[in-house]
Every structure is written in C-alpha cells, then in structure tokens.
Write a protein that holds these residues in place. Structure first.
Motif, PDB file in Angstrom:
ATOM      1  N   VAL A 149     -24.008  13.444   9.720  1.00 39.31           N
ATOM      2  CA  VAL A 149     -23.455  13.952  10.980  1.00 39.31           C
ATOM      3  C   VAL A 149     -21.938  14.074  10.851  1.00 39.31           C
ATOM      4  CG1 VAL A 149     -23.176  13.532  13.454  1.00 39.31           C
ATOM      5  CG2 VAL A 149     -25.329  12.926  12.318  1.00 39.31           C
ATOM      6  N   ALA A 150     -21.308  13.056  10.299  1.00 42.90           N
ATOM      7  CA  ALA A 150     -19.860  13.083  10.102  1.00 42.90           C
ATOM      8  C   ALA A 150     -19.457  14.261   9.228  1.00 42.90           C
ATOM      9  CB  ALA A 150     -19.380  11.763   9.493  1.00 42.90           C
ATOM     10  N   GLU A 151     -20.176  14.469   8.143  1.00 46.52           N
ATOM     11  CA  GLU A 151     -19.872  15.578   7.239  1.00 46.52           C
ATOM     12  C   GLU A 151     -20.084  16.925   7.919  1.00 46.52           C
ATOM     13  OE1 GLU A 151     -18.297  17.605   4.368  1.00 46.52           O
ATOM     14  OE2 GLU A 151     -18.264  15.417   4.413  1.00 46.52           O
ATOM     15  N   ALA A 152     -21.122  17.044   8.730  1.00 50.20           N
ATOM     16  CA  ALA A 152     -21.389  18.300   9.437  1.00 50.20           C
ATOM     17  C   ALA A 152     -20.288  18.601  10.462  1.00 50.20           C
ATOM     18  CB  ALA A 152     -22.751  18.248  10.116  1.00 50.20           C
ATOM     19  N   LEU A 153     -19.826  17.580  11.159  1.00 49.85           N
ATOM     20  CA  LEU A 153     -18.720  17.775  12.111  1.00 49.85           C
ATOM     21  C   LEU A 153     -17.457  18.221  11.382  1.00 49.85           C
ATOM     22  CD1 LEU A 153     -19.248  14.732  14.485  1.00 49.85           C
ATOM     23  CD2 LEU A 153     -19.190  17.142  15.190  1.00 49.85           C
ATOM     24  N   LYS A 154     -17.132  17.536  10.300  1.00 44.52           N
ATOM     25  CA  LYS A 154     -15.937  17.886   9.534  1.00 44.52           C
ATOM     26  C   LYS A 154     -16.037  19.309   8.994  1.00 44.52           C
ATOM     27  CE  LYS A 154     -12.847  16.193   5.989  1.00 44.52           C
ATOM     28  NZ  LYS A 154     -12.489  15.033   5.186  1.00 44.52           N
ATOM     29  N   SER A 155     -17.197  19.658   8.484  1.00 45.39           N
ATOM     30  CA  SER A 155     -17.409  20.989   7.930  1.00 45.39           C
ATOM     31  C   SER A 155     -17.256  22.070   9.005  1.00 45.39           C
ATOM     32  CB  SER A 155     -18.798  21.055   7.297  1.00 45.39           C
ATOM     33  OG  SER A 155     -19.046  22.337   6.803  1.00 45.39           O
ATOM     34  N   SER A 156     -17.776  21.809  10.188  1.00 50.26           N
ATOM     35  CA  SER A 156     -17.679  22.786  11.277  1.00 50.26           C
ATOM     36  C   SER A 156     -16.227  23.043  11.670  1.00 50.26           C
ATOM     37  CB  SER A 156     -18.486  22.297  12.486  1.00 50.26           C
ATOM     38  OG  SER A 156     -18.407  23.242  13.525  1.00 50.26           O
ATOM     39  N   VAL A 157     -15.455  21.978  11.811  1.00 48.11           N
ATOM     40  CA  VAL A 157     -14.043  22.126  12.178  1.00 48.11           C
ATOM     41  C   VAL A 157     -13.276  22.811  11.047  1.00 48.11           C
ATOM     42  CG1 VAL A 157     -11.915  20.879  12.734  1.00 48.11           C
ATOM     43  CG2 VAL A 157     -14.086  20.151  13.748  1.00 48.11           C
ATOM     44  N   THR A 158     -13.511  22.390   9.821  1.00 43.56           N
ATOM     45  CA  THR A 158     -12.810  22.958   8.671  1.00 43.56           C
ATOM     46  C   THR A 158     -13.126  24.445   8.509  1.00 43.56           C
ATOM     47  OG1 THR A 158     -12.805  20.805   7.583  1.00 43.56           O
ATOM     48  CG2 THR A 158     -12.446  22.726   6.183  1.00 43.56           C
ATOM     49  N   ARG A 159     -14.394  24.824   8.695  1.00 43.76           N
ATOM     50  CA  ARG A 159     -14.770  26.249   8.608  1.00 43.76           C
ATOM     51  C   ARG A 159     -14.017  27.076   9.642  1.00 43.76           C
ATOM     52  NH1 ARG A 159     -20.005  24.391   8.157  1.00 43.76           N
ATOM     53  NH2 ARG A 159     -20.429  25.017  10.292  1.00 43.76           N
ATOM     54  N   ARG A 160     -13.871  26.535  10.845  1.00 40.11           N
ATOM     55  CA  ARG A 160     -13.169  27.271  11.907  1.00 40.11           C
ATOM     56  C   ARG A 160     -11.694  27.432  11.558  1.00 40.11           C
ATOM     57  NH1 ARG A 160     -14.290  31.076  15.504  1.00 40.11           N
ATOM     58  NH2 ARG A 160     -13.573  30.560  17.579  1.00 40.11           N
ATOM     59  N   ILE A 161     -11.076  26.385  11.065  1.00 41.99           N
ATOM     60  CA  ILE A 161      -9.669  26.459  10.655  1.00 41.99           C
ATOM     61  C   ILE A 161      -9.512  27.476   9.529  1.00 41.99           C
ATOM     62  CG2 ILE A 161      -7.791  25.191   9.526  1.00 41.99           C
ATOM     63  CD1 ILE A 161      -8.841  22.665  11.031  1.00 41.99           C
ATOM     64  N   ASP A 162     -10.368  27.384   8.524  1.00 37.97           N
ATOM     65  CA  ASP A 162     -10.293  28.298   7.384  1.00 37.97           C
ATOM     66  C   ASP A 162     -10.514  29.748   7.793  1.00 37.97           C
ATOM     67  OD1 ASP A 162      -9.783  26.137   5.754  1.00 37.97           O
ATOM     68  OD2 ASP A 162     -11.820  26.036   4.917  1.00 37.97           O
ATOM     69  N   ALA A 163     -11.438  29.988   8.727  1.00 34.85           N
ATOM     70  CA  ALA A 163     -11.711  31.359   9.178  1.00 34.85           C
ATOM     71  C   ALA A 163     -10.472  31.973   9.817  1.00 34.85           C
ATOM     72  CB  ALA A 163     -12.880  31.370  10.163  1.00 34.85           C
ATOM     73  N   PHE A 164      -9.784  31.218  10.632  1.00 35.43           N
ATOM     74  CA  PHE A 164      -8.572  31.741  11.264  1.00 35.43           C
ATOM     75  C   PHE A 164      -7.465  31.946  10.242  1.00 35.43           C
ATOM     76  CE2 PHE A 164     -10.363  31.239  15.362  1.00 35.43           C
ATOM     77  CZ  PHE A 164      -9.563  31.960  16.226  1.00 35.43           C
TER      78      PHE A 164
END
Length: 174
Positions: A149-164
């Motif tokens: 769960v922790a990894e999935a949360l981190k991945s979701s936030v990181t993907r959003r930052i990277d996309a922008f």
C-alpha cells in the motif's frame, strides 16, 4: 511559492563585474541567470537528495486491527501545486484495501468509474493524511501487505509529479 534570496557567494570584484557584464551582453538579468544555473544544477543531481515523496504508515494503539493511519509528505510543499492550485493524485485501488483521505485532503475523482471511493487525494502545505483499511478480509489474511500500500501511494504521487514535469507544465507553483 515563497521566494527568498538564499544564494550568497563570495567572489572577487572582477568576477562579480564580469558576471554582470556577461548577463547584460546576453540580455538576461543576473537573478534570472542564477536561477537557471541553480535549477539546472539541482535537476541534474536530484538523485542525491532524500526522497521527494515520503510515506509514513502506522497502526496507532487505539486503532482496530486492520486500520492504519497514513501520512505522505513532500520535500517541497509546492511540488503538487500548479499556479497555486493543488494537483490531485489518484488514490490507488488495491485488492482488499480501502484508502480514505481525511477531510480537506480529497477532491472528487476526475475519472471515477464507480469502483473506487470516488475521491482523489490532494496535498495541503505538502502533506496528505488519511486512513487505510482492510476491506472485508482479516488483516492477517490480507493479500495486499501494508508495505505494498505504501509503495502504491508513493508510486501514484510520483507518477503525477513526473507527468507534469515531462509535460513541461511547471508543476511546483510556477
């Protein structure tokens, strides 16, 4: 984004004068030139910094078995902002888990399909807070460990930052 003068370098008077003259010759202000140099320097060495996204999940002693407290912090509070507005991130949908943001840390999901909570997460001053629950399965038998769960949360936030960042839209309050 709050700005302040933080760079102070001791250089010779002749180097100082040359820097100002070169900036004038290329039509840039010294401040803009320094900002560009600092941005480039940090961007190429960002891997040397601690994680940009930090996840902390705990099970407080007064919580029921299967209920967890989650907190995500960003190294820079403005990372998940666009022109001062919060940038939402998808709350992961995980087998036998439910992630629920605290009040003030959620917005309606842009692409809600009726399966999840219908909420996306948002950061407030660089922090997101919420709860994680086991969903219909005893915690001991949950197929999705809390570390996942922790990894999935981190991945979701990181993907959003990277996309922008890759789109060049200037996430981070610019």
């Amino acid at each position: 984004m709050e700005k302040s003068e933080i760079l102070k370098a001791r250089v010779s008077e002749s180097l100082h004068r040359d820097f100002f003259e070169v900036c004038a010759a290329i039509g840039r202000t010294p401040a803009a030139t320094l900002r560009g140099l600092v941005d480039q320097f940090v961007a190429t060495r960002r891997n040397l910094l601690e994680d940009e996204v930090n996840i902390h999940i705990e099970q407080p002693h007064d919580y029921m078995h299967g209920a967890w407290r989650a907190r995500i912090t960003l190294r820079s509070a403005g990372t998940m902002q666009f022109h001062g507005a919060p940038v939402p991130f998808s709350l992961p949908r995980l087998d036998a888990r439910r992630i629920h943001p605290d009040d003030g840390f959620a917005v309606a999901a842009a692409n809600w399909d009726g399966i999840g909570s219908g909420l996306d997460g948002v950061f407030v001053d660089g922090v997101w807070e919420g709860h994680i629950y086991t969903n219909g399965i005893d915690e001991a038998d949950n197929p999705t460990p809390i570390a996942a769960v922790a990894e999935a949360l981190k991945s979701s936030v990181t993907r959003r930052i990277d996309a922008f960042r890759s789109a060049g839209d200037g996430i981070g309050g610019h």
